[in-house]
Design an enzyme around this catalytic site. Structure first.
Site, PDB file in Angstrom:
ATOM      1  N   PHE A 184       0.807  -1.227   0.000  1.00 12.66           N
ATOM      2  CA  PHE A 184       0.000   0.000   0.000  1.00 12.66           C
ATOM      3  C   PHE A 184       0.844   1.284   0.000  1.00 12.66           C
ATOM      4  O   PHE A 184       0.507   2.241   0.679  1.00 12.66           O
ATOM      5  CB  PHE A 184      -0.984   0.039   1.175  1.00 12.66           C
ATOM      6  N   HIS A 185       1.918   1.321  -0.790  1.00 16.02           N
ATOM      7  CA  HIS A 185       2.758   2.519  -0.853  1.00 16.02           C
ATOM      8  C   HIS A 185       2.916   3.044  -2.280  1.00 16.02           C
ATOM      9  O   HIS A 185       4.026   3.291  -2.736  1.00 16.02           O
ATOM     10  CB  HIS A 185       4.154   2.223  -0.286  1.00 16.02           C
TER      11      HIS A 185
END
Length: 551
Positions: free
Chosen positions: A471-472
């Site tokens: 989730f980056h």
């Protein structure tokens, strides 16, 4: 025709970490009228604030955009869920709460690539300025800011053993990952306040919500930018069932993230010519790099069955365990309900030739097949490891000019052979750690990917089978001066006056760690530049001679 609403000095799109901080900073001067627009709703969902509640926020349309990637060839054609916060506070309302700055070399690399003012020593004072660290002020940490940083409120014997095993494998124990060199192993510091999630809305919006010059509107689906006379003059969007326009006298600032910002530009006719012409949108301003350069950390989730130590699997699968967790949190704001998704971290080199740590571990006293599914019924821990500096690049593109159509997200994980090599090395390093004496009493047995994967080819295949996003996403409106750059070093969109971007999309290269606090420092830097430019513009305004009215 859209209704025209009031004009503001600054119009901010997106109330995630960057948008919340910018709204705070720009409205500090009562002379500035500031409007903050957010597509999601208020952050009043209880599971946002209970740390373990991320399990109920990810994949929930109340708090998550619920994006999916396209089928990824490097993941054997799998499509992944791609969580992004859709609520006040943005992804800081659903993320893992880990406080992480990255490495000094990340920012020095940005500066060396032609972005002055973005080096580590330029940004360290800004990290400290926003920070309220549990240990107080120091050379590295700040005490008077809004961004609360605390120690975690529990530990696990299996994680303590992993930390000792890492030390036996050459990864030294450390207490703080945020000094510029994050190599080592230790418990993460977290953005919490006394066992409750501390999101950007609490930190930066709630304290200033009474300012008369700050307006926050949620539930606004921004459709496109208004472009007039060669500059950005506002936005058009849907609010309360009505199509409306909002105008900006000075600047429009996009803080919609690495998916939202490039797709808003594309819907407005700013982006790659071929895409805009194919969709019939037309080219208002050609910028080939909009939506390209997508980078993300791919985590390889290695799971080990154990015996002789408690894990969340056992506790959460028992009614008595659930009752105990609830009581402990209710009475002391502690226990498993207060824990971040990952408690223990480690940063290490995948091979001796790496200049700095290029792997990050998130170690968890739990296991599951994938997020959103139940925990396994057997005791286990997960050693999730990601390549911090991937070479693979993906893209984000709109399907149409309608904001309701979800975008095409293609991360292209493991498309570069160098990333496959790092992935195989990461699995080997994990196995060496788990085989160290400190973990022997717990008899770890590899459940995923499994002991049958041994050769280089096997391990690279395993990476594609167990890899998933951590989730980056970053880089889709990259800062720089080249043909693919979207913003300059002052975050102004090239060739489009009145428009800036301040979020993870401007990162030329993804930072070596979790991305929430780096996004806040981008916004802090942006606020300084926006206010400085406004002051400079005011100073150069022509002054009327005595008795003459200025036009």
């Amino acid at each position: 025709m859209p209704e025209t609403a009031e004009s503001y000095d600054y119009l901010i799109v997106g109330a995630g970490p960057a948008g919340c901080l910018l709204a705070n900073r720009l409205s500090a001067d009562p002379a500035n009228r500031v409007l903050l627009l957010e597509a999601g709703g208020p952050d009043n969902y209880p599971w946002i604030h209970i740390p373990v509640g991320y399990l109920y926020c990810i994949g929930n349309p109340r708090t998550d955009w619920c994006f999916d990637t396209e089928a990824v060839p490097g993941l054997h054609g799998r499509s992944l869920k791609y969580p992004r916060g859709r609520v006040l506070g943005g992804s800081s309302s659903i993320n893992g709460m880990i406080y992480m700055r990255g490495q000094a070399g990340d920012y020095d690399g940005w500066a060396a690539a032609g972005n002055p003012g973005w080096g580590w020593h330029d940004l360290l004072p800004l990290f400290k300025q926003m920070e309220n660290h549990y240990a107080g002020g120091s050379v590295l940490h700040g005490a008077g800011g809004e961004w609360r940083v605390e120690r975690q409120r529990l530990s696990w014997s299996i994680l303590d053993a992993f930390r000792e095993a890492a030390a036996q494998s050459g990864i030294a124990s450390v207490d703080d990952f945020n000094g510029g060199d994050n190599a080592g192993c230790g418990y993460f510091q977290v953005n919490q306040q006394r066992g409750v999630r501390w999101n950007a809305s609490k930190a930066f919006l709630r304290p200033v919500q009474g300012r008369a010059n700050l307006t926050v509107l949620s539930g606004v689906e921004v459709q496109r930018l208004l472009l007039e006379n060669g500059r950005a003059s506002g936005v058009e969007g849907d609010w309360q069932g009505v199509r409306r326009e909002w105008r900006a006298r000075r600047e429009v600032i996009l803080c919609a993230g690495s998916i939202g910002s490039p797709t808003l530009l594309q819907r407005s006719g700013i982006g790659p010519r071929e895409l805009l012409e194919r969709l019939g949108i037309g080219v208002r301003h050609e910028l080939p790099g909009v939506g390209g350069n997508l980078q993300d950390h791919l985590q390889l989730r290695l799971i080990y069955r154990i015996s002789g130590a408690p894990t969340l699997n056992h506790i959460a699968n028992s009614w008595w365990g659930k009752l105990g967790m609830g009581l402990e949190y209710l009475l002391r704001r502690s226990g498993p309900l207060s824990m971040a998704p990952s408690q223990l971290g480690a940063f290490a080199k995948s091979a001796p030739g790496q200049a700095t740590a290029n792997l990050q571990y998130h170690v968890q006293p739990l296991s599951l097949e994938r997020f959103g599914e139940p925990l396994h019924r057997f005791p286990a821990f997960t050693a999730s490891v990601c390549d911090l500096r991937p070479h693979s690049r993906g893209s984000v593109a709109i399907r149409s000019a309608d904001a309701r159509d979800k975008p095409l997200i293609q991360p292209n994980y493991l498309s570069d052979p160098r990333d496959l090599k790092v992935a195989a090395d990461a699995i080997r390093l994990t196995r060496r750690i788990v085989a160290a004496p400190a973990l022997a009493p717990y008899r770890p047995q590899e459940y995923k990917p499994g002991p049958d994967y041994q050769s280089e080819e096997d391990l690279q295949r395993a990476a594609g089978e167990i890899g998933t996003t951590i989730f980056h996403p970053a880089g889709t409106c990259a800062m720089g001066q080249g043909a693919q750059a979207v913003v300059d070093s002052r975050l102004r969109v090239h060739g489009m006056p009145g428009l800036r971007i301040a979020d993870a999309s401007i990162m030329p290269r993804l930072i070596s760690g979790n991305s929430c606090s780096p996004v806040l420092v981008i916004a802090e830097k942006a606020a300084q530049m926006i206010l400085a430019d406004a002051e400079r513009a005011q100073r150069v305004q022509p002054v009327a001679a005595p008795g003459v009215l200025a036009s």
